[in-house]
Write a protein that holds these residues in place. Sequence first.
Motif, PDB file in Angstrom:
ATOM      1  N   UNK A 196       5.539   5.645  -4.893  1.00 27.47           N
ATOM      2  CA  UNK A 196       6.008   6.882  -4.284  1.00 27.47           C
ATOM      3  C   UNK A 196       5.099   8.059  -4.599  1.00 27.47           C
ATOM      4  N   UNK A 197       4.131   7.869  -5.500  1.00 27.64           N
ATOM      5  CA  UNK A 197       3.204   8.940  -5.850  1.00 27.64           C
ATOM      6  C   UNK A 197       2.022   9.029  -4.895  1.00 27.64           C
ATOM      7  N   UNK A 198       1.888   8.028  -4.000  1.00 28.47           N
ATOM      8  CA  UNK A 198       0.780   8.057  -3.047  1.00 28.47           C
ATOM      9  C   UNK A 198       0.938   9.274  -2.144  1.00 28.47           C
ATOM     10  N   UNK A 199      -0.091  10.072  -2.043  1.00 26.57           N
ATOM     11  CA  UNK A 199      -0.023  11.297  -1.250  1.00 26.57           C
ATOM     12  C   UNK A 199      -0.402  11.016   0.202  1.00 26.57           C
ATOM     13  N   UNK A 200       0.564  11.063   1.068  1.00 27.35           N
ATOM     14  CA  UNK A 200       0.353  10.822   2.491  1.00 27.35           C
ATOM     15  C   UNK A 200       1.153  11.838   3.283  1.00 27.35           C
ATOM     16  N   UNK A 201       0.761  12.015   4.513  1.00 33.31           N
ATOM     17  CA  UNK A 201       1.599  12.810   5.414  1.00 33.31           C
ATOM     18  C   UNK A 201       2.614  11.832   6.011  1.00 33.31           C
ATOM     19  N   UNK A 202       3.583  11.471   5.196  1.00 36.75           N
ATOM     20  CA  UNK A 202       4.446  10.355   5.561  1.00 36.75           C
ATOM     21  C   UNK A 202       5.457  10.709   6.637  1.00 36.75           C
ATOM     22  N   UNK A 203       5.777  11.993   6.766  1.00 34.29           N
ATOM     23  CA  UNK A 203       6.854  12.360   7.675  1.00 34.29           C
ATOM     24  C   UNK A 203       6.549  12.009   9.123  1.00 34.29           C
ATOM     25  N   UNK A 204       5.269  11.913   9.505  1.00 36.31           N
ATOM     26  CA  UNK A 204       4.939  11.578  10.885  1.00 36.31           C
ATOM     27  C   UNK A 204       3.998  10.388  10.940  1.00 36.31           C
ATOM     28  N   UNK A 205       3.990   9.623   9.880  1.00 40.06           N
ATOM     29  CA  UNK A 205       3.065   8.492   9.813  1.00 40.06           C
ATOM     30  C   UNK A 205       3.236   7.529  10.982  1.00 40.06           C
ATOM     31  N   UNK A 206       4.487   7.227  11.295  1.00 37.09           N
ATOM     32  CA  UNK A 206       4.735   6.274  12.371  1.00 37.09           C
ATOM     33  C   UNK A 206       4.285   6.803  13.721  1.00 37.09           C
ATOM     34  N   UNK A 207       4.181   8.127  13.839  1.00 38.34           N
ATOM     35  CA  UNK A 207       3.790   8.717  15.114  1.00 38.34           C
ATOM     36  C   UNK A 207       2.279   8.735  15.330  1.00 38.34           C
ATOM     37  N   UNK A 208       1.530   8.585  14.271  1.00 40.49           N
ATOM     38  CA  UNK A 208       0.086   8.798  14.401  1.00 40.49           C
ATOM     39  C   UNK A 208      -0.753   7.579  14.061  1.00 40.49           C
ATOM     40  N   UNK A 261       0.835  -1.190   0.000  1.00 45.63           N
ATOM     41  CA  UNK A 261       0.000   0.000   0.000  1.00 45.63           C
ATOM     42  C   UNK A 261       0.873   1.244   0.000  1.00 45.63           C
ATOM     43  N   UNK A 262       1.998   1.165   0.708  1.00 46.72           N
ATOM     44  CA  UNK A 262       2.984   2.254   0.750  1.00 46.72           C
ATOM     45  C   UNK A 262       4.358   1.643   0.568  1.00 46.72           C
ATOM     46  N   UNK A 263       5.118   2.179  -0.367  1.00 49.19           N
ATOM     47  CA  UNK A 263       6.467   1.688  -0.648  1.00 49.19           C
ATOM     48  C   UNK A 263       7.343   2.907  -0.863  1.00 49.19           C
ATOM     49  N   UNK A 264       8.168   3.239   0.102  1.00 47.42           N
ATOM     50  CA  UNK A 264       8.921   4.490   0.058  1.00 47.42           C
ATOM     51  C   UNK A 264      10.405   4.199   0.252  1.00 47.42           C
ATOM     52  N   UNK A 265      11.185   4.500  -0.755  1.00 45.46           N
ATOM     53  CA  UNK A 265      12.616   4.269  -0.723  1.00 45.46           C
ATOM     54  C   UNK A 265      13.324   5.361  -1.512  1.00 45.46           C
ATOM     55  N   UNK A 266      14.611   5.533  -1.277  1.00 41.34           N
ATOM     56  CA  UNK A 266      15.379   6.523  -2.029  1.00 41.34           C
ATOM     57  C   UNK A 266      15.703   6.046  -3.439  1.00 41.34           C
ATOM     58  N   UNK A 267      15.549   4.762  -3.696  1.00 40.46           N
ATOM     59  CA  UNK A 267      15.784   4.222  -5.034  1.00 40.46           C
ATOM     60  C   UNK A 267      14.509   4.358  -5.852  1.00 40.46           C
ATOM     61  N   UNK A 268      14.404   5.450  -6.595  1.00 42.88           N
ATOM     62  CA  UNK A 268      13.161   5.791  -7.293  1.00 42.88           C
ATOM     63  C   UNK A 268      12.876   4.901  -8.494  1.00 42.88           C
ATOM     64  N   UNK A 269      13.860   4.111  -8.911  1.00 40.26           N
ATOM     65  CA  UNK A 269      13.620   3.226 -10.050  1.00 40.26           C
ATOM     66  C   UNK A 269      12.774   2.021  -9.672  1.00 40.26           C
ATOM     67  N   UNK A 270      12.583   1.832  -8.373  1.00 42.67           N
ATOM     68  CA  UNK A 270      11.796   0.686  -7.914  1.00 42.67           C
ATOM     69  C   UNK A 270      10.325   1.063  -7.804  1.00 42.67           C
TER      70      UNK A 270
END
Length: 294
Positions: A273-285, A259-268
């Motif tokens: 990575x286009x999913x729009x989420x407030x990802x920066x604090x996702x783990x906190x909430x 559902x969410x796949x976020x990595x610095x390797x953009x070729x994967x």
Amino acid sequence: MKLTFIYATLLLVPALLLGNFEVSQKEKTALIDLYHSTNGAEWSVPWDLEASVDTWKGVTLKDGHVVSINLFRNNLAGTLPESIGRLRYLTHLNLAFNSITGVLPKDIVKLKSLKVLRLEMNRIKGSLPLGIGQLQELEVFSMFNNFLNGSIPATFGELKNLRELNLSSNNLKGIIPDSIGNLTKLEALGLFENNLEGAIPEEMGKLGQLRELVLANNQLGGEIPAEFSQLASLKILQIQNNRFDSYTGLIQMDTRQFLVFDTDEKSLNPRFNDIQLQRSRMADTKFEDDDDNE
């Protein structure tokens, strides 16, 4: 004979009626210590210390013992008393979203019946207890967004019933211990935004029940373990903002599972990575809505 039976029954009834409402002085004193050490008079809903314990907000009794304390977002401010370790029958402790300071009491590892420990969104500092492995019944350990430092104790690997471990947004350093791979019931692991380093242990490939893995914003390096291909239940994977040398371990994964796949390797599979989420604090909430259920 009948009179004796009736008399014994009459003696038993008051004990049964009082059983769920009266607690031992030792447990009551521990509750009062918690009240005073966290500025109880200023709580959003304070306890009436002159009233029966069963009327105190968030306290659940069973068979004359305190089994649950839920003071989520109740304006607790201060430190946790050492006497909290006397609540030996406690199964649920939720003091999340308050202003608790200081360090964890060393006797917290004496709460051998504890299943759920939620202390997220406080200001607790110091290191995690080395004796955490003594809490064999523990299913949830959540302390994200505090000021914890030191390393993650390898003894977490002894908590075979653990389903959720969230230590995100702290100041933890060192490596992720290999023993985390022993937590075969683990469904969510949050280590987001710490100072963790070293490689991801290949033993984590044994976490077949894992649905969420958030390791973003650390200093982890090396390669992504090939064993990640065994994580068939994984739905959320966030490993961005680290120092990995290679992402070949991700190539063998079926990225359609995410559902969410976020990595610095953009070729994967960049479409994830286009999913729009407030990802920066996702783990906190993510788990905030679960408080009433835990």
